[in-house]
Design an enzyme around this catalytic site. Structure first.
Site, PDB file in Angstrom:
ATOM      1  N   LYS A 116     -11.656  -0.932  -9.983  1.00  0.00           N
ATOM      2  CA  LYS A 116     -11.536   0.008 -10.067  1.00  0.00           C
ATOM      3  C   LYS A 116     -12.801   0.724 -10.623  1.00  0.00           C
ATOM      4  O   LYS A 116     -13.539   1.235  -9.756  1.00  0.00           O
ATOM      5  CB  LYS A 116     -10.147   1.608  -9.770  1.00  0.00           C
ATOM      6  CG  LYS A 116      -9.309   0.692  -8.631  1.00  0.00           C
ATOM      7  CD  LYS A 116      -7.972   1.793  -9.042  1.00  0.00           C
ATOM      8  CE  LYS A 116      -6.847   2.116  -8.867  1.00  0.00           C
ATOM      9  NZ  LYS A 116      -6.616   1.082  -7.050  1.00  0.00           N
ATOM     10  N   GLU A 200     -10.135   9.752 -14.269  1.00  0.00           N
ATOM     11  CA  GLU A 200     -10.865  10.523 -13.508  1.00  0.00           C
ATOM     12  C   GLU A 200     -10.276  12.013 -13.470  1.00  0.00           C
ATOM     13  O   GLU A 200      -9.567  12.480 -14.195  1.00  0.00           O
ATOM     14  CB  GLU A 200     -10.690   9.943 -12.450  1.00  0.00           C
ATOM     15  CG  GLU A 200     -10.617   9.272 -11.206  1.00  0.00           C
ATOM     16  CD  GLU A 200     -10.365   8.712 -10.213  1.00  0.00           C
ATOM     17  OE1 GLU A 200      -9.079   9.359  -9.647  1.00  0.00           O
ATOM     18  OE2 GLU A 200     -10.872   7.797  -9.845  1.00  0.00           O
ATOM     19  N   HIS A 235       3.338   8.065  -5.690  1.00  0.00           N
ATOM     20  CA  HIS A 235       1.841   7.142  -5.330  1.00  0.00           C
ATOM     21  C   HIS A 235       1.891   6.421  -3.802  1.00  0.00           C
ATOM     22  O   HIS A 235       0.738   5.335  -4.189  1.00  0.00           O
ATOM     23  CB  HIS A 235       0.970   6.833  -6.489  1.00  0.00           C
ATOM     24  CG  HIS A 235       0.480   7.806  -7.540  1.00  0.00           C
ATOM     25  ND1 HIS A 235       0.019   8.702  -7.293  1.00  0.00           N
ATOM     26  CD2 HIS A 235       1.237   8.366  -9.085  1.00  0.00           C
ATOM     27  CE1 HIS A 235      -0.069   9.674  -7.801  1.00  0.00           C
ATOM     28  NE2 HIS A 235       0.509   9.131  -9.700  1.00  0.00           N
ATOM     29  N   GLU A 275     -10.825   4.458   1.095  1.00  0.00           N
ATOM     30  CA  GLU A 275      -9.435   5.698   0.320  1.00  0.00           C
ATOM     31  C   GLU A 275     -10.773   6.459   0.060  1.00  0.00           C
ATOM     32  O   GLU A 275     -11.775   6.970  -1.113  1.00  0.00           O
ATOM     33  CB  GLU A 275      -9.084   4.537  -0.410  1.00  0.00           C
ATOM     34  CG  GLU A 275      -7.413   4.032   0.297  1.00  0.00           C
ATOM     35  CD  GLU A 275      -6.515   3.582  -0.077  1.00  0.00           C
ATOM     36  OE1 GLU A 275      -5.862   3.575  -0.098  1.00  0.00           O
ATOM     37  OE2 GLU A 275      -6.248   3.839  -1.418  1.00  0.00           O
ATOM     38  N   GLU A 293     -10.911   3.711  -3.458  1.00  0.00           N
ATOM     39  CA  GLU A 293     -10.788   2.652  -4.412  1.00  0.00           C
ATOM     40  C   GLU A 293     -11.425   2.557  -2.838  1.00  0.00           C
ATOM     41  O   GLU A 293     -11.199   2.797  -1.470  1.00  0.00           O
ATOM     42  CB  GLU A 293     -10.280   2.188  -5.068  1.00  0.00           C
ATOM     43  CG  GLU A 293      -8.845   2.904  -4.064  1.00  0.00           C
ATOM     44  CD  GLU A 293      -7.441   1.738  -4.348  1.00  0.00           C
ATOM     45  OE1 GLU A 293      -7.420   0.782  -4.829  1.00  0.00           O
ATOM     46  OE2 GLU A 293      -6.244   1.497  -3.678  1.00  0.00           O
ATOM     47  N   ASN A 295      -9.517  -0.861  -0.068  1.00  0.00           N
ATOM     48  CA  ASN A 295      -8.992  -2.167   0.224  1.00  0.00           C
ATOM     49  C   ASN A 295      -9.361  -2.796   1.268  1.00  0.00           C
ATOM     50  O   ASN A 295      -9.512  -2.734   1.969  1.00  0.00           O
ATOM     51  CB  ASN A 295      -7.511  -1.259   1.133  1.00  0.00           C
ATOM     52  CG  ASN A 295      -7.102  -0.381  -0.349  1.00  0.00           C
ATOM     53  OD1 ASN A 295      -7.073  -1.036  -1.379  1.00  0.00           O
ATOM     54  ND2 ASN A 295      -5.925   0.921  -0.489  1.00  0.00           N
ATOM     55  N   ARG A 297      -8.680  -5.504   2.936  1.00  0.00           N
ATOM     56  CA  ARG A 297      -7.741  -6.216   3.971  1.00  0.00           C
ATOM     57  C   ARG A 297      -7.257  -5.076   4.474  1.00  0.00           C
ATOM     58  O   ARG A 297      -7.934  -3.886   4.968  1.00  0.00           O
ATOM     59  CB  ARG A 297      -6.437  -6.508   2.715  1.00  0.00           C
ATOM     60  CG  ARG A 297      -6.482  -5.244   2.163  1.00  0.00           C
ATOM     61  CD  ARG A 297      -4.980  -5.275   1.253  1.00  0.00           C
ATOM     62  NE  ARG A 297      -4.399  -4.103   0.884  1.00  0.00           N
ATOM     63  CZ  ARG A 297      -3.645  -3.164   1.046  1.00  0.00           C
ATOM     64  NH1 ARG A 297      -3.245  -3.202   1.902  1.00  0.00           N
ATOM     65  NH2 ARG A 297      -3.898  -2.535  -0.038  1.00  0.00           N
TER      66      ARG A 297
HETATM   67  P1  ADP Z   1      -1.305   0.362   1.434  1.00  0.00           P
HETATM   68  O1  ADP Z   1      -2.425   1.214   2.070  1.00  0.00           O
HETATM   69  O2  ADP Z   1      -1.462  -0.648   2.734  1.00  0.00           O
HETATM   70  O3  ADP Z   1      -0.241   0.618   1.353  1.00  0.00           O
HETATM   71  P2  ADP Z   1      -0.883  -0.916  -1.161  1.00  0.00           P
HETATM   72  O4  ADP Z   1      -2.123  -0.671  -1.623  1.00  0.00           O
HETATM   73  O5  ADP Z   1       0.187   0.442  -1.574  1.00  0.00           O
HETATM   74  O6  ADP Z   1      -1.811  -0.596   0.235  1.00  0.00           O
HETATM   75  O7  ADP Z   1      -0.663  -2.136  -1.141  1.00  0.00           O
HETATM   76  C1  ADP Z   1      -0.209  -2.619  -0.038  1.00  0.00           C
HETATM   77  C2  ADP Z   1       0.883  -3.916  -0.063  1.00  0.00           C
HETATM   78  O8  ADP Z   1       0.620  -4.424  -1.545  1.00  0.00           O
HETATM   79  C3  ADP Z   1       2.187  -3.304  -0.380  1.00  0.00           C
HETATM   80  O9  ADP Z   1       3.141  -4.358   0.109  1.00  0.00           O
HETATM   81  C4  ADP Z   1       2.184  -3.400  -2.222  1.00  0.00           C
HETATM   82  O10 ADP Z   1       3.384  -2.980  -2.726  1.00  0.00           O
HETATM   83  C5  ADP Z   1       1.238  -4.480  -1.985  1.00  0.00           C
HETATM   84  N1  ADP Z   1       0.302  -4.117  -3.467  1.00  0.00           N
HETATM   85  C6  ADP Z   1      -0.857  -3.854  -3.154  1.00  0.00           C
HETATM   86  N2  ADP Z   1      -0.802  -4.050  -4.894  1.00  0.00           N
HETATM   87  C7  ADP Z   1      -0.498  -4.719  -5.365  1.00  0.00           C
HETATM   88  C8  ADP Z   1      -0.523  -5.430  -6.665  1.00  0.00           C
HETATM   89  N3  ADP Z   1      -1.932  -4.891  -7.767  1.00  0.00           N
HETATM   90  N4  ADP Z   1       0.548  -5.923  -7.110  1.00  0.00           N
HETATM   91  C9  ADP Z   1       0.737  -6.300  -6.214  1.00  0.00           C
HETATM   92  N5  ADP Z   1       1.062  -5.662  -4.444  1.00  0.00           N
HETATM   93  C10 ADP Z   1       0.509  -4.748  -4.749  1.00  0.00           C
HETATM   94  P1  ADP Z   2      -4.143   2.311  -5.284  1.00  0.00           P
HETATM   95  O1  ADP Z   2      -4.644   0.987  -5.843  1.00  0.00           O
HETATM   96  O2  ADP Z   2      -2.669   2.201  -6.506  1.00  0.00           O
HETATM   97  O3  ADP Z   2      -3.470   2.918  -4.184  1.00  0.00           O
HETATM   98  P2  ADP Z   2      -5.437   4.988  -5.528  1.00  0.00           P
HETATM   99  O4  ADP Z   2      -6.535   4.955  -6.382  1.00  0.00           O
HETATM  100  O5  ADP Z   2      -5.786   4.814  -4.876  1.00  0.00           O
HETATM  101  O6  ADP Z   2      -4.184   3.828  -5.821  1.00  0.00           O
HETATM  102  O7  ADP Z   2      -4.824   5.520  -5.572  1.00  0.00           O
HETATM  103  C1  ADP Z   2      -3.223   6.194  -6.070  1.00  0.00           C
HETATM  104  C2  ADP Z   2      -3.212   7.568  -4.900  1.00  0.00           C
HETATM  105  O8  ADP Z   2      -2.946   7.852  -6.009  1.00  0.00           O
HETATM  106  C3  ADP Z   2      -3.412   7.771  -4.211  1.00  0.00           C
HETATM  107  O9  ADP Z   2      -3.486   8.001  -2.731  1.00  0.00           O
HETATM  108  C4  ADP Z   2      -4.066   9.439  -4.195  1.00  0.00           C
HETATM  109  O10 ADP Z   2      -2.460  10.361  -3.651  1.00  0.00           O
HETATM  110  C5  ADP Z   2      -3.528   9.899  -5.642  1.00  0.00           C
HETATM  111  N1  ADP Z   2      -4.404   9.785  -6.744  1.00  0.00           N
HETATM  112  C6  ADP Z   2      -5.264   9.120  -7.353  1.00  0.00           C
HETATM  113  N2  ADP Z   2      -6.529   9.257  -7.038  1.00  0.00           N
HETATM  114  C7  ADP Z   2      -6.159  10.370  -7.555  1.00  0.00           C
HETATM  115  C8  ADP Z   2      -7.362  11.493  -8.331  1.00  0.00           C
HETATM  116  N3  ADP Z   2      -8.323  11.467  -8.754  1.00  0.00           N
HETATM  117  N4  ADP Z   2      -6.620  12.971  -8.347  1.00  0.00           N
HETATM  118  C9  ADP Z   2      -5.279  13.056  -7.452  1.00  0.00           C
HETATM  119  N5  ADP Z   2      -4.527  12.194  -6.992  1.00  0.00           N
HETATM  120  C10 ADP Z   2      -5.301  10.608  -7.076  1.00  0.00           C
HETATM  121 MG    MG Z   3      -4.915   2.930  -2.837  1.00  0.00          MG
END
Ligand code: ADP
Ligand code: ADP
Ligand code: MG
Length: 628
Positions: A116, A200, A235, A275, A293, A295, A297
């Protein structure tokens, strides 16, 4: 076009990919672990290869086994789905090196967006607005504390390698920073093998807005508009929709253009999601939306985009991977109607959303008008403790938002799932929540409204009547312990049939006054009682015992591990006095942390749980002795 494909995934996403492959005449190869030998994706694929034991680290995550399976079956291409190996650049490169087609972005694009902090730096350099914060190398706790102060509280500490909502800590005040940092780093090291964090600004009234992008190998990149995924619990997304409520044309134009710019900065090919986090305190405004971030995929929630654009994103993935240009130009894409998706999880909402595993004796989903179901399980299958608890995605489309929501709520209420517990009624409650219905969403909504979204549920009078009638009138054999057994012979010609009946759900006794026959819900006799499903819930009822003895698990103070996992914290010691609901032990299982709590006031005894210890299902962790 590719002619054969191995799907390196399981569950609903494997089934989703197989469906489009079939339409396009692509031969499909599934892979499966021990636990998935009879899984739906295995049956739906043309061929299947066993790749190892149930633990994903020994099966779905072993790249060499997946590539060997593709080679052995002559599959031309590999689709990784989401999760598992989908964002593993090294695996993508090995697929390509093995002479196979990788249905995904270039490995270099995955790497660029993998961490990230590096992704944010790169986006910032490309002119994409990023969430304000510190994303540098210096990880000295004191220095990070100073950065947090500079950013201004509240702040969010994030593991740079994090994902799936893990490795994040919101900190409201400087005094809490050091502890939160240490615990975030600990979790990051344990879960992602990388303790690096970034800091952040915690955005006020945060809304999660993301944009679907698509690139091809000819240098074209388009966006397919936005999705709003603000309804989250810890989250993790629960409900997603497209388009985003309250998004005006100018703001949409700005955020989608930023997403295309972000994708172009990493030469993006295939399906991806940018995102953003938006400050929704004054509605959606282009200058209050920041890159969070990418994704790299296909995303879990891609169906809502498909529903409003009419595009099959998996088909596009196959075309792009085969070297074809994108099927549509930007000006050929538009939004029609509204779509909403709900993630159906195998979890016990009343027990703090604890995952629920076991056989799916009853499992029935009904699509209804405008409905679409994505699932990887079926009745007679099992939810194993080894993978994600998401068992299905329910998607509904409508001409407008209200219609889509109404249709989805109806689908949630139709869900029949037993004895595995699911969150269907919670989803229906969410869809009916007034702020959500008004489009007034933010990521804090679920936590704020949790109490009203999770009311204690009791069977309705209709459900009680239906069961009472089934008990009295028979029709199916009664369980041997039934006090009504003796009544069966009387039924045919005796007017002396009972007019009131006491039923129990194992905890409460419910008195039912039998009405004249009217509407009835289907009731089935299961090993432990009469099952009735209504409003996404299932209840097992039995004629109440007359001896008044305590029964059911709630009466016992023995705390068992509900599933295999790892104890990550023990919050109590032997002899400690605890109150009902107090956290005792934290268990990590099915990718989540779960707090096990005291069922009643009492004293801790026979504490066997040890922090760091592995536990199997049903292992005794401790006992609570009730206070006299
Ligand atoms: P989405 O918005 O597509 O749900 P997520 O970040 O929640 O994105 O992840 C999608 C899938 O990948 C979920 O099944 C989540 O549990 C898995 N996943 C995402 N990041 C990781 C990670 N770093 N390690 C293990 N599983 C992950
Ligand atoms: P992940 O890889 O686990 O999906 P993200 O960076 O996409 O991590 O963050 C997951 C969630 O956390 C976001 O969808 C949002 O709800 C919350 N979040 C992330 N960054 C912030 C922020 N700077 N302020 C408030 N909420 C946040
Ligand atoms: Mg995310």
């Amino acid at each position: 076009m590719i002619k054969s494909l191995l799907i390196a995934n399981r569950g609903e996403i494997a089934c989703r990919i197989i469906r489009t492959a079939k339409v396009l005449g692509i031969r499909t190869v599934a892979v499966y672990s021990d636990a998935d030998a009879n899984a739906r994706h295995v049956r739906e694929a043309d061929e299947a290869v066993h790749v190892g034991p149930s633990a994903s680290a020994e099966s779905y995550l072993v790249g060499a086994k997946i590539i060997a399976a593709a080679k052995a079956t002559g599959a031309e291409a590999i689709h990784p789905g989401y999760g598992f190996l989908s964002e593993n650049a090294e695996f993508a490169q090995s697929v390509i090196d093995a002479g196979l087609v990788w249905v995904g972005p270039r490995p270099a694009s995955i790497t660029a967006m993998g961490l990230k902090d590096a992704a944010k730096q790169r986006m910032s350099a490309a002119g994409v607005p990023v969430t304000p914060g510190y994303m540098g190398e210096n990880q000295d706790p004191e220095f990070l504390g100073q950065q947090a102060a500079k950013i201004g509280y509240p702040v969010l500490i994030k593991a740079v390698a994090g994902g799936g909502g893990k490795g994040m800590r919101m900190v409201e005040a400087p005094a809490d920073f050091a502890d939160a940092l240490a615990s975030c780093q600990r979790e990051a090291r344990a879960s992602f093998g990388n303790a690096h964090v970034l800091i952040e600004k915690y955005i006020q009234r945060p809304r999660h807005i993301e944009v679907q992008v698509f690139g091809d190998t000819h240098g074209n990149i388009v966006h397919l508009f936005e999705r709003d995924c603000s309804l989250q619990r810890r989250h993790q997304k629960v409900i997603e929709e497209a388009p985003a409520p309250g998004m005006d044309a100018a703001t949409r134009e700005a955020i989608c253009a930023a997403a295309v710019k972000a994708a172009a900065a990493v030469d993006y090919v295939g399906a991806g999601t940018i995102e953003f986090i938006a400050d929704g305190s004054e509605g959606l405004r282009a200058d209050r939306i920041w890159f969070m971030e990418m994704n790299t995929r296909l995303q879990v929630e891609h169906p809502v985009t498909e529903e409003i654009t009419g595009v099959d994103l998996v088909e596009w993935q196959f075309r792009v991977a085969s070297g074809e240009p994108l099927p549509k130009r930007q000006d050929e894409l538009s939004i029609t109607g509204w779509a909403v998706e709900a993630r159906l999880y195998a979890e016990d909402v009343a027990a703090g959303f604890l995952p629920s595993t076991g056989p799916l004796t009853h499992f029935d989903l009904a699509p209804g008008a405008g409905g679409r179901i994505e699932t990887g399980v079926r009745q007679g299958g099992r939810i194993s403790p080894f993978y994600d608890p998401m068992i299905a995605k329910l998607v509904a489309k409508g001409g407008n938002r209200a219609e889509a929501i109404e249709r989805l709520a109806a689908m949630c209420e139709q869900v029949q799932c037993w004895p595995v517990k699911c969150n269907a009624q919670f989803l229906a409650n969410l869809l009916g929540q007034p702020d959500f219905a008004a489009g007034d969403v933010d990521t804090g909504l679920i936590a704020r409204e949790l109490e009203s979204l999770t009311p204690a549920t009791q069977p309705s009078d209709l459900a009680l009547q239906s069961v009472a009638r089934a008990v009295v009138e028979g029709g199916s054999p009664l369980p041997t312990h039934s006090p009504w057994r003796g009544l069966r012979g009387l039924r045919a010609n005796s007017p002396a049939r009972p007019t009131t009946l006491r039923l129990t759900d194992g905890r409460h006794d419910l008195e039912v006054v039998l009405d004249e026959a009217r509407d009835s819900l289907p009731v089935s006799l299961e090993a432990d009682g009469y099952l009735v499903c209504e409003r996404g819930n299932s209840f097992v009822l039995n004629p109440a015992r007359t001896d008044g003895g305590a029964h059911g698990p709630a009466a016992s103070g023995t705390i068992l591990s509900p599933m295999p996992g790892k104890i990550i914290a023990v919050d109590v010691v032997n002899g400690q006095t605890v109150t009902k609901g107090q956290k005792l032990v934290t268990l990590e299982a099915m990718k989540m942390e779960h707090g096990l709590t005291a069922p009643f006031d009492g004293t801790v005894a026979d504490l066997a749980a040890k922090s760091g210890g592995q536990v199997s299902e049903g292992m005794v962790l401790l006992r609570i002795e009730p206070v006299e």
